[in-house]
Design a protein around this motif. Sequence first.
Motif, PDB file in Angstrom:
ATOM      1  N   VAL A   1       0.839  -1.205   0.000  1.00 21.72           N
ATOM      2  CA  VAL A   1       0.000   0.000   0.000  1.00 21.72           C
ATOM      3  C   VAL A   1       0.868   1.247   0.000  1.00 21.72           C
ATOM      4  O   VAL A   1       0.622   2.202  -0.748  1.00 21.72           O
ATOM      5  CB  VAL A   1      -0.951   0.000   1.220  1.00 21.72           C
ATOM      6  N   ASP A   2       1.912   1.244   0.818  1.00 22.79           N
ATOM      7  CA  ASP A   2       2.813   2.399   0.880  1.00 22.79           C
ATOM      8  C   ASP A   2       3.505   2.617  -0.464  1.00 22.79           C
ATOM      9  O   ASP A   2       3.636   3.759  -0.930  1.00 22.79           O
ATOM     10  CB  ASP A   2       3.859   2.196   1.977  1.00 22.79           C
ATOM     11  N   ALA A   3       3.969   1.530  -1.079  1.00 23.68           N
ATOM     12  CA  ALA A   3       4.684   1.647  -2.351  1.00 23.68           C
ATOM     13  C   ALA A   3       3.778   2.183  -3.454  1.00 23.68           C
ATOM     14  O   ALA A   3       4.212   2.958  -4.320  1.00 23.68           O
ATOM     15  CB  ALA A   3       5.256   0.288  -2.751  1.00 23.68           C
ATOM     16  N   ALA A   4       2.503   1.772  -3.420  1.00 22.00           N
ATOM     17  CA  ALA A   4       1.554   2.193  -4.459  1.00 22.00           C
ATOM     18  C   ALA A   4       0.976   3.576  -4.180  1.00 22.00           C
ATOM     19  O   ALA A   4       0.452   4.230  -5.094  1.00 22.00           O
ATOM     20  CB  ALA A   4       0.422   1.175  -4.574  1.00 22.00           C
ATOM     21  N   GLY A   5       1.049   4.003  -2.909  1.00 26.87           N
ATOM     22  CA  GLY A   5       0.467   5.294  -2.550  1.00 26.87           C
ATOM     23  C   GLY A   5      -1.045   5.303  -2.599  1.00 26.87           C
ATOM     24  O   GLY A   5      -1.660   6.352  -2.823  1.00 26.87           O
ATOM     25  N   THR A   6      -1.647   4.140  -2.364  1.00 26.61           N
ATOM     26  CA  THR A   6      -3.104   4.028  -2.425  1.00 26.61           C
ATOM     27  C   THR A   6      -3.713   4.117  -1.027  1.00 26.61           C
ATOM     28  O   THR A   6      -3.006   4.177  -0.027  1.00 26.61           O
ATOM     29  CB  THR A   6      -3.519   2.701  -3.085  1.00 26.61           C
ATOM     30  N   VAL A   7      -5.033   4.094  -0.970  1.00 22.75           N
ATOM     31  CA  VAL A   7      -5.771   4.211   0.290  1.00 22.75           C
ATOM     32  C   VAL A   7      -6.173   2.832   0.802  1.00 22.75           C
ATOM     33  O   VAL A   7      -6.695   2.009   0.039  1.00 22.75           O
ATOM     34  CB  VAL A   7      -7.040   5.071   0.101  1.00 22.75           C
ATOM     35  N   LEU A   8      -5.921   2.588   2.078  1.00 18.38           N
ATOM     36  CA  LEU A   8      -6.432   1.409   2.766  1.00 18.38           C
ATOM     37  C   LEU A   8      -7.137   1.874   4.020  1.00 18.38           C
ATOM     38  O   LEU A   8      -6.498   2.413   4.932  1.00 18.38           O
ATOM     39  CB  LEU A   8      -5.300   0.440   3.126  1.00 18.38           C
ATOM     40  N   GLN A   9      -8.452   1.702   4.070  1.00 18.05           N
ATOM     41  CA  GLN A   9      -9.219   2.006   5.281  1.00 18.05           C
ATOM     42  C   GLN A   9      -9.618   0.704   5.942  1.00 18.05           C
ATOM     43  O   GLN A   9     -10.192  -0.182   5.302  1.00 18.05           O
ATOM     44  CB  GLN A   9     -10.473   2.822   4.960  1.00 18.05           C
ATOM     45  N   MET A  10      -9.314   0.582   7.241  1.00 18.59           N
ATOM     46  CA  MET A  10      -9.620  -0.640   7.974  1.00 18.59           C
ATOM     47  C   MET A  10     -10.937  -0.523   8.728  1.00 18.59           C
ATOM     48  O   MET A  10     -11.323   0.556   9.184  1.00 18.59           O
ATOM     49  CB  MET A  10      -8.487  -0.963   8.949  1.00 18.59           C
ATOM     50  N   GLY A  11     -11.597  -1.661   8.897  1.00 13.61           N
ATOM     51  CA  GLY A  11     -12.922  -1.688   9.483  1.00 13.61           C
ATOM     52  C   GLY A  11     -12.924  -1.888  10.989  1.00 13.61           C
ATOM     53  O   GLY A  11     -13.215  -2.998  11.473  1.00 13.61           O
TER      54      GLY A  11
END
Length: 336
Positions: free
Chosen positions: A107-117
């Motif tokens: 996720v860090d390498a791609a620079g994308t969003v990860l929201q956890m539930g």
Amino acid sequence: MRIGLIGAGRIGTFHATTLSRHRDVGSLIITDVDTTRAHDLADRLGETVAPGVDEIFTWGVDAVVITAATSAHGELIGRAARSGLPVFCEKPVAVDLPSTLGALAEVDAAGTVLQMGFQRRFDSGYVTAREAVRAGRLGRLHTVRALTADQTPPPPAYLSVSGGIYRDCLIHDFDIVRWVTGREVATVYATGSDAGHAMFREAHDLDTAVAVLTLEDGTLVTATAARVNGAGYDVRLELAGELDTVVVGLDDRTPVASTEPSGPPPADKPWTGFLERFAAAYEAEIAAFVEVVRGERANPCDGREALHALRVAEACELSRREHRPVNLGEIPGGRE
């Protein structure tokens, strides 16, 4: 907005229903390893079924919601990151700490969003308690008591892949203690019991667990969990300070009975499970994800937040196994 949903079980069905009626979501693509279950859900909501996970990533979605089995989380998060897609994932990030760190690195390498539930962050009671603590209305916080008790246990098949009571159940308490107090856990001491139904011993799990946490400012926390609580589903958080004490989860549906002559009567309709107790919070967290995808708000609970809760759970497992206090510095993945 077109969203792909992977996993059509209990929580997947709940999230799909919320998304299907959201004004900013145009359509859903739903898939599940149980194709009949996926078709039933899609038909009920008037949405589209994908034959498998591959189609979620090739049919042109704007975001992904992961409610599949825990064992699939890490791989799916990584795949979404490599596809450049924002993703919402029910906890945990992955089944173990190395897999969690690997998924977060993608996720860090791609620079994308990860929201956890971690839905308790969206429950009004916990929000109010956080505001009280942060505003100093309780004074110096000295004691916190967290409690999670399921009315009925999970199925035996689930126990074997859940990661255990600390990683699967108490991880919610570890996250919410950090979020409400604004303090990190410094040390833990944990123990537990498998004296209940034989299925817990067969799964090498516990039916009852206790953890004593010391926060970085010296605040003491007890966190307890029980897989079988016949009175009802009971989730509470008590925060005691030098000026005042507040309790989250104490209302006319709390499954407790007073033995005092003038005490309140038992709840007529005690909570039966997490989907009932936290329905509004689950809806709010998914609504927040849609806003994150649309660029209307910051991520309210990223993967690093989930990592820190998992590290507390890992420390508890180590403490229980070795019968000793564990410093969180012993667990990889801490803040640099």
